[in-house]
Design a protein around this motif. Structure first.
Motif, PDB file in Angstrom:
ATOM      1  N   PRO A   1       0.799  -1.234  -0.108  1.00  0.00           N
ATOM      2  CA  PRO A   1       0.064   0.158  -0.025  1.00  0.00           C
ATOM      3  C   PRO A   1       0.833   1.255   0.029  1.00  0.00           C
ATOM      4  CG  PRO A   1      -0.847  -1.495   1.758  1.00  0.00           C
ATOM      5  CD  PRO A   1       0.654  -2.007   1.299  1.00  0.00           C
ATOM      6  N   ILE A   2       0.115   2.336  -0.202  1.00  0.00           N
ATOM      7  CA  ILE A   2       0.996   3.689  -0.278  1.00  0.00           C
ATOM      8  C   ILE A   2       1.393   3.937   1.319  1.00  0.00           C
ATOM      9  CG2 ILE A   2       0.792   6.088  -0.459  1.00  0.00           C
ATOM     10  CD1 ILE A   2      -1.711   5.724  -2.005  1.00  0.00           C
ATOM     11  N   GLY A   3       2.869   4.309   1.125  1.00  0.00           N
ATOM     12  CA  GLY A   3       3.605   4.713   2.549  1.00  0.00           C
ATOM     13  C   GLY A   3       4.133   3.229   3.034  1.00  0.00           C
ATOM     14  N   THR A   4       4.002   2.108   2.515  1.00  0.00           N
ATOM     15  CA  THR A   4       5.072   1.334   2.865  1.00  0.00           C
ATOM     16  C   THR A   4       6.477   1.453   2.902  1.00  0.00           C
ATOM     17  OG1 THR A   4       3.201  -0.294   2.203  1.00  0.00           O
ATOM     18  CG2 THR A   4       5.197  -1.479   2.569  1.00  0.00           C
ATOM     19  N   ILE A   5       7.130   1.049   3.892  1.00  0.00           N
ATOM     20  CA  ILE A   5       8.809   1.241   3.875  1.00  0.00           C
ATOM     21  C   ILE A   5       9.237  -0.347   3.378  1.00  0.00           C
ATOM     22  CG2 ILE A   5      10.870   1.614   5.318  1.00  0.00           C
ATOM     23  CD1 ILE A   5       9.091   3.331   6.929  1.00  0.00           C
ATOM     24  N   LEU A   6      10.123  -0.244   2.209  1.00  0.00           N
ATOM     25  CA  LEU A   6      10.488  -1.575   1.669  1.00  0.00           C
ATOM     26  C   LEU A   6      11.381  -2.062   2.713  1.00  0.00           C
ATOM     27  CD1 LEU A   6      10.504  -0.783  -2.169  1.00  0.00           C
ATOM     28  CD2 LEU A   6       8.737  -1.823  -0.989  1.00  0.00           C
ATOM     29  N   GLY A   7      11.514  -3.498   2.784  1.00  0.00           N
ATOM     30  CA  GLY A   7      12.444  -4.135   3.380  1.00  0.00           C
ATOM     31  C   GLY A   7      12.875  -5.227   2.474  1.00  0.00           C
ATOM     32  N   PRO A   8      13.794  -6.161   2.984  1.00  0.00           N
ATOM     33  CA  PRO A   8      14.273  -7.146   1.849  1.00  0.00           C
ATOM     34  C   PRO A   8      13.120  -8.215   1.637  1.00  0.00           C
ATOM     35  CG  PRO A   8      15.253  -7.520   4.270  1.00  0.00           C
ATOM     36  CD  PRO A   8      14.452  -6.020   4.097  1.00  0.00           C
ATOM     37  N   GLU A   9      11.998  -8.471   2.617  1.00  0.00           N
ATOM     38  CA  GLU A   9      11.212  -9.232   2.415  1.00  0.00           C
ATOM     39  C   GLU A   9      10.024  -8.915   1.563  1.00  0.00           C
ATOM     40  OE1 GLU A   9       9.879  -6.647   5.496  1.00  0.00           O
ATOM     41  OE2 GLU A   9      11.543  -7.806   5.191  1.00  0.00           O
ATOM     42  N   SER A  10      10.098  -7.652   1.076  1.00  0.00           N
ATOM     43  CA  SER A  10       9.007  -6.854   0.259  1.00  0.00           C
ATOM     44  C   SER A  10       9.239  -7.151  -1.232  1.00  0.00           C
ATOM     45  CB  SER A  10       8.832  -5.415   0.552  1.00  0.00           C
ATOM     46  OG  SER A  10       8.672  -5.136   1.938  1.00  0.00           O
ATOM     47  N   MET A  11      10.180  -7.610  -1.870  1.00  0.00           N
ATOM     48  CA  MET A  11      10.673  -7.634  -3.076  1.00  0.00           C
ATOM     49  C   MET A  11      11.693  -8.815  -3.508  1.00  0.00           C
ATOM     50  SD  MET A  11      12.893  -4.056  -2.978  1.00  0.00           S
ATOM     51  CE  MET A  11      14.111  -3.922  -1.617  1.00  0.00           C
ATOM     52  N   LYS A  12      11.774  -8.888  -4.717  1.00  0.00           N
ATOM     53  CA  LYS A  12      12.490 -10.177  -5.311  1.00  0.00           C
ATOM     54  C   LYS A  12      12.582 -10.054  -6.743  1.00  0.00           C
ATOM     55  CE  LYS A  12       8.933 -13.833  -5.854  1.00  0.00           C
ATOM     56  NZ  LYS A  12       8.483 -15.143  -5.622  1.00  0.00           N
ATOM     57  N   PHE A  13      13.573 -10.779  -7.476  1.00  0.00           N
ATOM     58  CA  PHE A  13      13.765 -10.692  -8.876  1.00  0.00           C
ATOM     59  C   PHE A  13      13.088 -12.054  -9.546  1.00  0.00           C
ATOM     60  CE2 PHE A  13      17.340  -8.040  -7.778  1.00  0.00           C
ATOM     61  CZ  PHE A  13      17.264  -6.940  -8.664  1.00  0.00           C
ATOM     62  N   VAL A  14      12.350 -11.609 -10.604  1.00  0.00           N
ATOM     63  CA  VAL A  14      11.597 -12.918 -11.354  1.00  0.00           C
ATOM     64  C   VAL A  14      11.887 -12.726 -12.711  1.00  0.00           C
ATOM     65  CG1 VAL A  14       9.885 -13.269  -9.493  1.00  0.00           C
ATOM     66  CG2 VAL A  14       9.334 -11.675 -11.236  1.00  0.00           C
ATOM     67  N   ALA A  15      11.992 -13.639 -13.608  1.00  0.00           N
ATOM     68  CA  ALA A  15      12.065 -13.507 -15.013  1.00  0.00           C
ATOM     69  C   ALA A  15      10.857 -12.729 -15.729  1.00  0.00           C
ATOM     70  CB  ALA A  15      12.310 -14.746 -15.779  1.00  0.00           C
ATOM     71  N   TRP A  16      10.907 -11.818 -16.454  1.00  0.00           N
ATOM     72  CA  TRP A  16       9.764 -11.070 -17.267  1.00  0.00           C
ATOM     73  C   TRP A  16       9.883 -11.216 -18.636  1.00  0.00           C
ATOM     74  CZ3 TRP A  16       6.160  -9.898 -13.980  1.00  0.00           C
ATOM     75  CH2 TRP A  16       4.961  -9.136 -14.268  1.00  0.00           C
ATOM     76  N   PRO A  17       9.080 -11.187 -19.343  1.00  0.00           N
ATOM     77  CA  PRO A  17       8.990 -11.288 -20.871  1.00  0.00           C
ATOM     78  C   PRO A  17       9.701 -10.062 -21.440  1.00  0.00           C
ATOM     79  CG  PRO A  17       6.942 -11.929 -20.132  1.00  0.00           C
ATOM     80  CD  PRO A  17       7.567 -11.468 -18.945  1.00  0.00           C
TER      81      PRO A  17
END
Length: 347
Positions: free
Chosen positions: A60-76
């Motif tokens: 949501p708006i205002g979320t402070i990103l941490g290491p568990e919030s994002m990851k790399f995946v293959a994208w076309p």
């Protein structure tokens, strides 16, 4: 053997030789068969694309990103845009502590325009949830849990004060938890956790803490700073679930009959709200038997004369009091003068 049979046999040999030659030519000119990979049932087919950074959960708006919030995946490849964060040239550590400016659904790529980095203009405003305010509280190293409170943590606010009374005794020492479940936005001017070269969090002292609050709670914090000393109490992550259950039981939070996804989002918002009810208080008597449990009362002379009385001073020293009589009395007020008249006496 007659000549006809010999001719037929020679013709058959010639046809067989021609057929063998043609079959050999066809086999030598064709390429060897290639075995194709067949996807295993239940597993997605491999994507020929570029690895980009996506959200592992709804942000949501205002979320402070941490290491568990994002990851790399293959994208076309044909769907990759220039604003995406690609694995090549992206430092995940530099993105930790950034704030989501626009809501990002789970599984969708993070874009550069959707994140605000610490120090950028509008960072703190983006970190605030809708309808919330940022309030700065002055604290000491001891009152701030020795520097172990970091941005993103949740704390309770404790007010400690000395309550004077009208008597000559010591003031009442009192400490109360005035606000609960406040989200920490920044410590001093830092909005992210400071790490060393090994990636370990660095504990540092600070003099101010900025928290997220509703407009009403912001007013309470402003008044509390003028009453006494403020200190922070770090909350456990598991406390939010218990407080949410109490709020639902008390009727403060209503769980609707909608779908499970909307109810989950509603409960998450309710569990992250600051709380100003259900506060607790402790007095000096709760800590030591030699401390007071109530506010000092007025002396007997002051209660009878209706004005301030110094401890041990004679009653005749006050205007209109005269000698303190024994027995029942009546106080007669004429303007600002108060006269004490014994019952049955004359004035």
């Amino acid at each position: 053997m007659d000549g006809r049979k010999i001719i037929l046999l020679a013709g058959a040999l010639i046809v067989a030789a021609i057929t063998a030659f043609m079959a050999r030519s066809l086999m030598s000119g064709s390429s060897a068969p290639v075995a194709g990979a067949v996807p295993i049932a239940g597993q997605p087919a491999p994507i020929d694309g570029v690895e980009v950074l996506v959200a592992t959960k709804a942000l949501p708006i205002g979320t402070i990103l941490g290491p568990e919030s994002m990851k790399f995946v293959a994208w076309p490849k044909d769907l990759v845009e220039g604003a995406y964060f690609k694995r090549d040239g992206t430092d995940l550590k530099s993105l930790q502590g950034t704030v989501v400016r626009y809501a990002i659904p789970a599984g969708q790529p993070l874009t550069q325009g959707a994140l605000v980095k610490p120090g950028d203009r509008g960072f703190l405003a983006a970190a605030l949830a809708p309808g919330m305010r940022a309030v700065t509280v002055p604290v000491s190293a001891q009152a701030a849990v020795a520097g172990f409170v970091f941005p993103g943590d949740r704390v309770d606010l404790i007010l400690t004060q000395a309550v004077p009374g009208g008597g000559d005794g010591p003031p009442l020492k009192a400490s109360e938890t005035v606000l609960r479940n406040l989200r920490v936005l920044a410590t001093d001017q830092r909005t992210d956790k400071q790490s060393d070269e090994n990636g370990k969090t660095v504990v540092a002292t600070y003099s101010t803490v900025t928290v997220e609050a509703t407009p009403r709670i912001a007013e309470k914090i402003a008044v509390a700073q003028t009453i006494g000393a403020l200190s922070l109490s770090l909350r456990s992550i598991a406390d939010n679930a218990g407080d949410l259950e109490e709020a639902i039981a008390a009727g403060e939070v209503t769980v609707g009959d909608g779908d499970a996804k909307s109810e989950k989002a509603m409960l998450a918002r309710a569990g992250s709200r600051p709380v100003e009810s259900g506060t607790t208080v402790s007095t000096g008597a709760d800590v030591s038997r030699f401390q007071r449990s109530t506010v000092p009362g007025k002396p007997k002379e002051q209660m009878m004369l209706g004005g301030p009385v110094a401890p041990g001073a004679p009653a005749a020293a006050y205007p209109g009091a005269g000698a303190m009589p024994e027995g029942p009395i009546v106080k007669v007020a004429r303007g600002t003068a108060v006269t004490v008249v014994p019952v049955g006496g004359k004035n």
